[in-house]
Write a protein that holds these residues in place. Sequence first.
Motif, PDB file in Angstrom:
ATOM      1  N   TYR A  32       0.827  -1.209   0.000  1.00 25.52           N
ATOM      2  CA  TYR A  32       0.000   0.000   0.000  1.00 25.52           C
ATOM      3  C   TYR A  32       0.857   1.254   0.000  1.00 25.52           C
ATOM      4  O   TYR A  32       0.582   2.220  -0.725  1.00 25.52           O
ATOM      5  N   ASN A  33       1.897   1.260   0.824  1.00 24.63           N
ATOM      6  CA  ASN A  33       2.786   2.428   0.841  1.00 24.63           C
ATOM      7  C   ASN A  33       3.491   2.603  -0.497  1.00 24.63           C
ATOM      8  O   ASN A  33       3.716   3.732  -0.944  1.00 24.63           O
ATOM      9  N   LYS A  34       3.839   1.491  -1.137  1.00 23.19           N
ATOM     10  CA  LYS A  34       4.483   1.598  -2.451  1.00 23.19           C
ATOM     11  C   LYS A  34       3.546   2.264  -3.460  1.00 23.19           C
ATOM     12  O   LYS A  34       3.973   3.129  -4.242  1.00 23.19           O
ATOM     13  N   LEU A  35       2.282   1.882  -3.433  1.00 24.04           N
ATOM     14  CA  LEU A  35       1.328   2.489  -4.359  1.00 24.04           C
ATOM     15  C   LEU A  35       1.070   3.946  -4.017  1.00 24.04           C
ATOM     16  O   LEU A  35       0.867   4.782  -4.915  1.00 24.04           O
ATOM     17  N   ASP A  36       1.097   4.280  -2.721  1.00 26.36           N
ATOM     18  CA  ASP A  36       1.018   5.694  -2.340  1.00 26.36           C
ATOM     19  C   ASP A  36       2.210   6.461  -2.901  1.00 26.36           C
ATOM     20  O   ASP A  36       2.076   7.594  -3.380  1.00 26.36           O
ATOM     21  N   ALA A  52       1.799   7.302  -6.510  1.00 25.39           N
ATOM     22  CA  ALA A  52       0.962   8.482  -6.740  1.00 25.39           C
ATOM     23  C   ALA A  52       1.787   9.758  -6.625  1.00 25.39           C
ATOM     24  O   ALA A  52       1.610  10.695  -7.424  1.00 25.39           O
ATOM     25  N   LEU A  53       2.704   9.803  -5.674  1.00 24.65           N
ATOM     26  CA  LEU A  53       3.577  10.977  -5.543  1.00 24.65           C
ATOM     27  C   LEU A  53       4.567  11.065  -6.698  1.00 24.65           C
ATOM     28  O   LEU A  53       4.921  12.167  -7.134  1.00 24.65           O
ATOM     29  N   GLN A  54       5.004   9.916  -7.203  1.00 26.19           N
ATOM     30  CA  GLN A  54       5.886   9.926  -8.374  1.00 26.19           C
ATOM     31  C   GLN A  54       5.162  10.494  -9.586  1.00 26.19           C
ATOM     32  O   GLN A  54       5.766  11.161 -10.432  1.00 26.19           O
ATOM     33  N   ASP A  55       3.865  10.253  -9.682  1.00 24.47           N
ATOM     34  CA  ASP A  55       3.087  10.825 -10.787  1.00 24.47           C
ATOM     35  C   ASP A  55       3.052  12.351 -10.708  1.00 24.47           C
ATOM     36  O   ASP A  55       2.814  13.021 -11.718  1.00 24.47           O
ATOM     37  N   ASP A  56       3.288  12.887  -9.506  1.00 26.37           N
ATOM     38  CA  ASP A  56       3.326  14.342  -9.328  1.00 26.37           C
ATOM     39  C   ASP A  56       4.737  14.904  -9.456  1.00 26.37           C
ATOM     40  O   ASP A  56       4.948  16.096  -9.234  1.00 26.37           O
ATOM     41  N   GLY A  57       5.722  14.038  -9.791  1.00 34.59           N
ATOM     42  CA  GLY A  57       7.053  14.524 -10.102  1.00 34.59           C
ATOM     43  C   GLY A  57       8.176  14.114  -9.171  1.00 34.59           C
ATOM     44  O   GLY A  57       9.340  14.396  -9.466  1.00 34.59           O
ATOM     45  N   LEU A  58       7.862  13.463  -8.046  1.00 36.58           N
ATOM     46  CA  LEU A  58       8.926  13.024  -7.148  1.00 36.58           C
ATOM     47  C   LEU A  58       9.566  11.746  -7.675  1.00 36.58           C
ATOM     48  O   LEU A  58       8.908  10.944  -8.329  1.00 36.58           O
ATOM     49  N   ASP A  59      10.862  11.549  -7.361  1.00 40.24           N
ATOM     50  CA  ASP A  59      11.453  10.274  -7.741  1.00 40.24           C
ATOM     51  C   ASP A  59      11.108   9.221  -6.691  1.00 40.24           C
ATOM     52  O   ASP A  59      10.501   9.518  -5.656  1.00 40.24           O
ATOM     53  N   TYR A  79      12.735   7.648  -4.448  1.00 35.90           N
ATOM     54  CA  TYR A  79      13.269   7.822  -3.102  1.00 35.90           C
ATOM     55  C   TYR A  79      12.638   9.025  -2.416  1.00 35.90           C
ATOM     56  O   TYR A  79      12.273   8.962  -1.232  1.00 35.90           O
ATOM     57  N   ALA A  80      12.487  10.133  -3.141  1.00 32.78           N
ATOM     58  CA  ALA A  80      11.856  11.324  -2.575  1.00 32.78           C
ATOM     59  C   ALA A  80      10.411  11.052  -2.191  1.00 32.78           C
ATOM     60  O   ALA A  80       9.904  11.596  -1.201  1.00 32.78           O
ATOM     61  N   ALA A  81       9.738  10.201  -2.959  1.00 31.13           N
ATOM     62  CA  ALA A  81       8.352   9.855  -2.639  1.00 31.13           C
ATOM     63  C   ALA A  81       8.267   9.134  -1.303  1.00 31.13           C
ATOM     64  O   ALA A  81       7.383   9.414  -0.485  1.00 31.13           O
ATOM     65  N   ASN A  82       9.172   8.198  -1.062  1.00 28.26           N
ATOM     66  CA  ASN A  82       9.186   7.513   0.237  1.00 28.26           C
ATOM     67  C   ASN A  82       9.418   8.509   1.371  1.00 28.26           C
ATOM     68  O   ASN A  82       8.751   8.462   2.411  1.00 28.26           O
ATOM     69  N   THR A  83      10.373   9.422   1.166  1.00 24.78           N
ATOM     70  CA  THR A  83      10.678  10.414   2.195  1.00 24.78           C
ATOM     71  C   THR A  83       9.472  11.300   2.472  1.00 24.78           C
ATOM     72  O   THR A  83       9.169  11.616   3.631  1.00 24.78           O
ATOM     73  N   ALA A  84       8.757  11.679   1.431  1.00 29.12           N
ATOM     74  CA  ALA A  84       7.574  12.522   1.591  1.00 29.12           C
ATOM     75  C   ALA A  84       6.485  11.824   2.400  1.00 29.12           C
ATOM     76  O   ALA A  84       5.674  12.480   3.068  1.00 29.12           O
ATOM     77  N   LEU A  85       6.470  10.509   2.352  1.00 30.11           N
ATOM     78  CA  LEU A  85       5.503   9.729   3.135  1.00 30.11           C
ATOM     79  C   LEU A  85       5.997   9.458   4.553  1.00 30.11           C
ATOM     80  O   LEU A  85       5.313   8.781   5.330  1.00 30.11           O
ATOM     81  N   GLY A  86       7.186   9.959   4.894  1.00 34.19           N
ATOM     82  CA  GLY A  86       7.744   9.714   6.205  1.00 34.19           C
ATOM     83  C   GLY A  86       8.304   8.313   6.362  1.00 34.19           C
ATOM     84  O   GLY A  86       8.404   7.790   7.485  1.00 34.19           O
ATOM     85  N   LEU A  87       8.703   7.717   5.248  1.00 30.61           N
ATOM     86  CA  LEU A  87       9.186   6.336   5.242  1.00 30.61           C
ATOM     87  C   LEU A  87      10.652   6.282   4.828  1.00 30.61           C
ATOM     88  O   LEU A  87      11.149   7.200   4.166  1.00 30.61           O
TER      89      LEU A  87
END
Length: 208
Positions: A105-109, A112-119, A121-129
Amino acid sequence: MSDLPVASVRTRVNVPLTFADGYSVDAQMVTFRDLVDGREHVAVVLGEASAVPLVRMHSECLTGDVFGSARCDCGPQLREAVERIADRGGVLLYLRQEGRGIGLYNKLDAYALQDDGLDTYAANTALGLPQDARDYTAAVQMLKALGMNRIDLLTNNPDKETQLKALSVDVRARVATGVFATDHNIPYLRAKVLQTRHTLPLTELTVG
């Protein structure tokens, strides 16, 4: 690492494998007792026994391994690894560490952030992971239970080699996987090179 808890083989079962492209091979699947993380990891033993087996630690990827997602290179890497290990002799450790250890589930979240432009690794960080939460202690337990203390490691990821060596596995060589670029996974592959030093040639990470 002398105080590493000892795991033991639980079950060995022969399983013939067939892939969508028609490749087939006989494998032995091995389960274990007393793995430190309590997860149901499995070893896929392939080919004839080798003095220095070829080993791939493959983290589970439901989207790539099962559904053929083009957003990563996991499915093609799995397919390649099975054939290369079968030809050489060794084992594929299929590790239940979806999404670099953050879960499906977190991977799919993160997607969604990658679709907004994050790579990735940055997407994981943005999720606090964590950018990569994987730990390979259980993998080392599996290798030792199989009597594999000296190996060649099939990976582009230097962290896997580092963790295995820290746990007293003799990694004779790191063997690169192929490059499996698609229109959809170029940013993902480039991020792996730039952020975590994966040994992929940047010049090949283009499509068309």
